[in-house]
Structure formats: C-alpha cells, structure tokens
Design a protein around this motif. Structure first.
Motif, PDB file in Angstrom:
ATOM      1  N   GLN A  90       0.817  -1.228   0.000  1.00 14.26           N
ATOM      2  CA  GLN A  90       0.000   0.000   0.000  1.00 14.26           C
ATOM      3  C   GLN A  90       0.849   1.276   0.000  1.00 14.26           C
ATOM      4  O   GLN A  90       0.316   2.384  -0.036  1.00 14.26           O
ATOM      5  CB  GLN A  90      -0.923   0.034   1.235  1.00 14.26           C
ATOM      6  N   GLY A  91       2.175   1.107   0.049  1.00 11.26           N
ATOM      7  CA  GLY A  91       3.043   2.276   0.204  1.00 11.26           C
ATOM      8  C   GLY A  91       3.283   3.057  -1.075  1.00 11.26           C
ATOM      9  O   GLY A  91       2.915   2.634  -2.175  1.00 11.26           O
ATOM     10  N   GLN A  92       3.933   4.197  -0.899  1.00 13.27           N
ATOM     11  CA  GLN A  92       4.411   5.007  -2.034  1.00 13.27           C
ATOM     12  C   GLN A  92       5.502   4.203  -2.752  1.00 13.27           C
ATOM     13  O   GLN A  92       6.290   3.498  -2.121  1.00 13.27           O
ATOM     14  CB  GLN A  92       5.007   6.308  -1.452  1.00 13.27           C
ATOM     15  N   GLN A  93       5.525   4.294  -4.090  1.00 16.00           N
ATOM     16  CA  GLN A  93       6.483   3.501  -4.871  1.00 16.00           C
ATOM     17  C   GLN A  93       7.926   3.937  -4.593  1.00 16.00           C
ATOM     18  O   GLN A  93       8.258   5.119  -4.730  1.00 16.00           O
ATOM     19  CB  GLN A  93       6.183   3.650  -6.360  1.00 16.00           C
ATOM     20  N   PHE A  94       8.760   2.982  -4.190  1.00 10.87           N
ATOM     21  CA  PHE A  94      10.177   3.240  -3.959  1.00 10.87           C
ATOM     22  C   PHE A  94      10.884   3.397  -5.303  1.00 10.87           C
ATOM     23  O   PHE A  94      10.720   2.565  -6.188  1.00 10.87           O
ATOM     24  CB  PHE A  94      10.772   2.067  -3.180  1.00 10.87           C
ATOM     25  N   ASP A  95      11.666   4.473  -5.457  1.00 12.47           N
ATOM     26  CA  ASP A  95      12.414   4.664  -6.703  1.00 12.47           C
ATOM     27  C   ASP A  95      13.763   5.318  -6.401  1.00 12.47           C
ATOM     28  O   ASP A  95      14.114   5.521  -5.231  1.00 12.47           O
ATOM     29  CB  ASP A  95      11.598   5.486  -7.712  1.00 12.47           C
ATOM     30  N   LYS A  98      13.790   8.426  -4.237  1.00 12.37           N
ATOM     31  CA  LYS A  98      13.527   8.083  -2.829  1.00 12.37           C
ATOM     32  C   LYS A  98      14.793   7.512  -2.182  1.00 12.37           C
ATOM     33  O   LYS A  98      15.117   7.847  -1.033  1.00 12.37           O
ATOM     34  CB  LYS A  98      12.386   7.059  -2.757  1.00 12.37           C
ATOM     35  N   GLU A 129       6.390   6.675   7.222  1.00 15.25           N
ATOM     36  CA  GLU A 129       6.061   6.510   5.801  1.00 15.25           C
ATOM     37  C   GLU A 129       5.955   5.037   5.422  1.00 15.25           C
ATOM     38  O   GLU A 129       6.555   4.181   6.055  1.00 15.25           O
ATOM     39  CB  GLU A 129       7.050   7.246   4.898  1.00 15.25           C
ATOM     40  N   GLU A 130       5.166   4.783   4.386  1.00 19.53           N
ATOM     41  CA  GLU A 130       5.016   3.431   3.868  1.00 19.53           C
ATOM     42  C   GLU A 130       5.581   3.400   2.458  1.00 19.53           C
ATOM     43  O   GLU A 130       5.279   4.267   1.642  1.00 19.53           O
ATOM     44  CB  GLU A 130       3.538   3.029   3.842  1.00 19.53           C
ATOM     45  N   LEU A 131       6.414   2.392   2.184  1.00 18.49           N
ATOM     46  CA  LEU A 131       7.009   2.259   0.863  1.00 18.49           C
ATOM     47  C   LEU A 131       6.675   0.895   0.270  1.00 18.49           C
ATOM     48  O   LEU A 131       6.603  -0.100   0.986  1.00 18.49           O
ATOM     49  CB  LEU A 131       8.532   2.400   0.935  1.00 18.49           C
ATOM     50  N   SER A 132       6.509   0.867  -1.053  1.00 15.52           N
ATOM     51  CA  SER A 132       6.325  -0.374  -1.806  1.00 15.52           C
ATOM     52  C   SER A 132       7.426  -0.470  -2.850  1.00 15.52           C
ATOM     53  O   SER A 132       7.761   0.529  -3.489  1.00 15.52           O
ATOM     54  CB  SER A 132       4.966  -0.372  -2.507  1.00 15.52           C
ATOM     55  N   ASP A 135       4.386  -3.198  -7.741  1.00 17.61           N
ATOM     56  CA  ASP A 135       3.007  -3.672  -7.657  1.00 17.61           C
ATOM     57  C   ASP A 135       2.918  -5.181  -7.703  1.00 17.61           C
ATOM     58  O   ASP A 135       2.511  -5.762  -8.722  1.00 17.61           O
ATOM     59  CB  ASP A 135       2.167  -3.040  -8.775  1.00 17.61           C
TER      60      ASP A 135
END
Ligand code: 4G3
Length: 247
Positions: A90-95, A98, A129-132, A135
């Motif tokens: 559910q987190g913000q996309q790690f890139d 980041k 913070e939440e990271l993903s 997907d």
C-alpha cells in the motif's frame, strides 16, 4: 548511516547483508545494519506477534504492541527521531529519487510486515512513511527491506569505488543505459559497433547518448516524457524517428 530492521525472520538477512557491496559497506563502517527479532518485544510467554482480525476474515494480522514497543525502544536508543518505514504493497512507490533522499539520513528504521497486514494503530502511532518496491505481493516485507538497503547503501559516500559511475547510470540521468561491449570485438558473427573501436571520444559519447534515447523511447516512454530535452536530444530523437520509418 545506521539501519535498524524489525522482522520475524532475522535469518533471512544474514547472507544478503554479508555479501557484495552491502557487506563491504558494513565492514568499512559506512553502513551499520542491525536486524532485530520482533519476538523480543512480544508481551506473552509464547512470544506471539499475530492474531485474528477483528470483524473476521481470512488470515492473521500483526499485533500492535510488539511493533510499537520495538520502534519506541530503537528510537529512544537513537536519542532522536528518524524515518520509520513500513514496507507494504500500500506504500508510495520506492524509486531512485527516494533512495537518494533516504541516503541523506543518519538512521532509518525498517519494519517488515507479514500475514495479511499490520494493525492500523502501528501506522497511526509510529510509522512515518510506507514504501512499496512495486506492484506485487510478497509473503513478507523482508525482500522489500533488502531492496531498500541495497539501493541506499550504494549511494553512501565511500561505498562505491568510482562515484562518477553514479551519474552516468540509469535513472541518474533519467535515461536507460546505452548498450555495453567488451572484448572480443567479434564473436559468433556478432560484432561490436565500429564507432566504439574508433577512439573518437566525441563520436562515442554521441552514439551512446543516442542509443540511450532510443532505448528509453522504445522501452520506457514514460521516463522520456519526464525529461526536459536539450536541443541536441531533440535532434537525435528526430534522427531515430526517421531511421525507424526507413526500417
Ligand atoms: C504489510 C511489501 C506487509 C502489509 C510487503 C503485506 C509486497 C511489498 C505485507 C501487507 C509485502 C512491496 C507483506 N508485499 N511490494 N508483503 O513492497 O498487506
């Protein structure tokens, strides 16, 4: 930098953190990673860290108390606030941007979730913070934490031998990488592009830049759209476009 990992599978981290760049970064003391067993903060004698979901449904939920106590303990030992990151789909996309942002921090706390999820009060009270990492669903957040550690570690000062390679690589420039070649110049009828053997550095640079633009346009048009293209880039893209139409 110091990274604290909270997990129910500390063993999962042993070999990945001892190997390669991350292992060297830890030996050089550019990076310290401490892996903590969540069960150390379980409040009952069986060291239970999950429970059934209120409202019913399949699967288990991670209990709030062990996770919240673990984070509070690690924060109080640090003596100051730091990002507390939950790895979750559910987190913000790690890139890469980041990773660059996190590499500036003195300390990080990474929480690896499991089961069907984490009690919402953990987010409310300690997660900043939440990271993903993408997907898809994993059985636990451990591989995602390793991805974050790896991407951040190689950005720390002194970890990579040759910092110039950080600028030219994919995403540093916003483009995908151009094709690479090494010896032999011919193999099974496949040859290295002539320009790379020419020693003409300006031509080589322009050829590589064009290849990077070509690849990015073909494979990742979304990345190309985010860039502010120079006059030179526009010219090369126009060339690529005509070459395509000619077949
Ligand atoms: C928390 C991260 C953790 C809540 C974790 C599931 C994929 C990613 C988990 C939850 C994960 C990712 C564990 N799966 N894409 N699974 O970064 O619902």
């Amino acid at each position: 930098m110091r990274i604290e990992v909270i997990t129910i599978f500390p063993d999962f981290f042993t070999s990945p953190l001892d190997c390669s760049i991350v292992g060297r970064a830890r030996q050089s003391e550019a990076l310290a990673v401490e892996v903590h067993d969540l069960r150390n903060w379980a409040t009952d004698k069986h060291r239970v860290v999950d429970d059934y979901p209120y409202g019913g449904g399949a699967g288990m939920v991670m209990k709030p108390e062990p996770l919240i106590l673990a984070v509070e303990d690690l924060l109080s030992k640090a003596g100051r606030d730091c990002p507390v990151i939950l790895l979750t789909p559910q987190g913000q996309q790690f890139d890469q941007s980041k990773a660059e942002q996190l590499a500036k921090q003195e300390q990080l706390i990474l929480i690896c979730g499991h089961y069907e999820g984490v009690d919402e009060r953990v987010r409310q009270s300690v997660v900043t913070e939440e990271l993903s990492i993408g997907d898809y669903i994993l059985t636990g957040g451990e591989p995602a934490a390793l991805v974050v550690i790896e991407a951040v570690a190689r950005l720390l000062p002194g970890v990579l031998g040759n910092p110039a390679s950080l600028d030219s690589e994919s995403f540093g420039s916003g483009l995908l990488e151009y094709p690479h070649y090494t010896r032999p110049a011919q193999w099974r009828g496949m040859s290295v592009p002539e320009v790379l053997l020419s020693g003409h550095h300006q031509k080589i640079h322009r050829w590589r830049y064009k290849q990077a633009l070509r690849r990015t346009g073909k494979r990742r048009p979304d990345l190309l759209e985010q860039l502010e293209l120079t006059e030179d880039a526009r010219e090369l893209l126009a060339e690529i476009d005509t070459e395509c139409k000619q077949g």
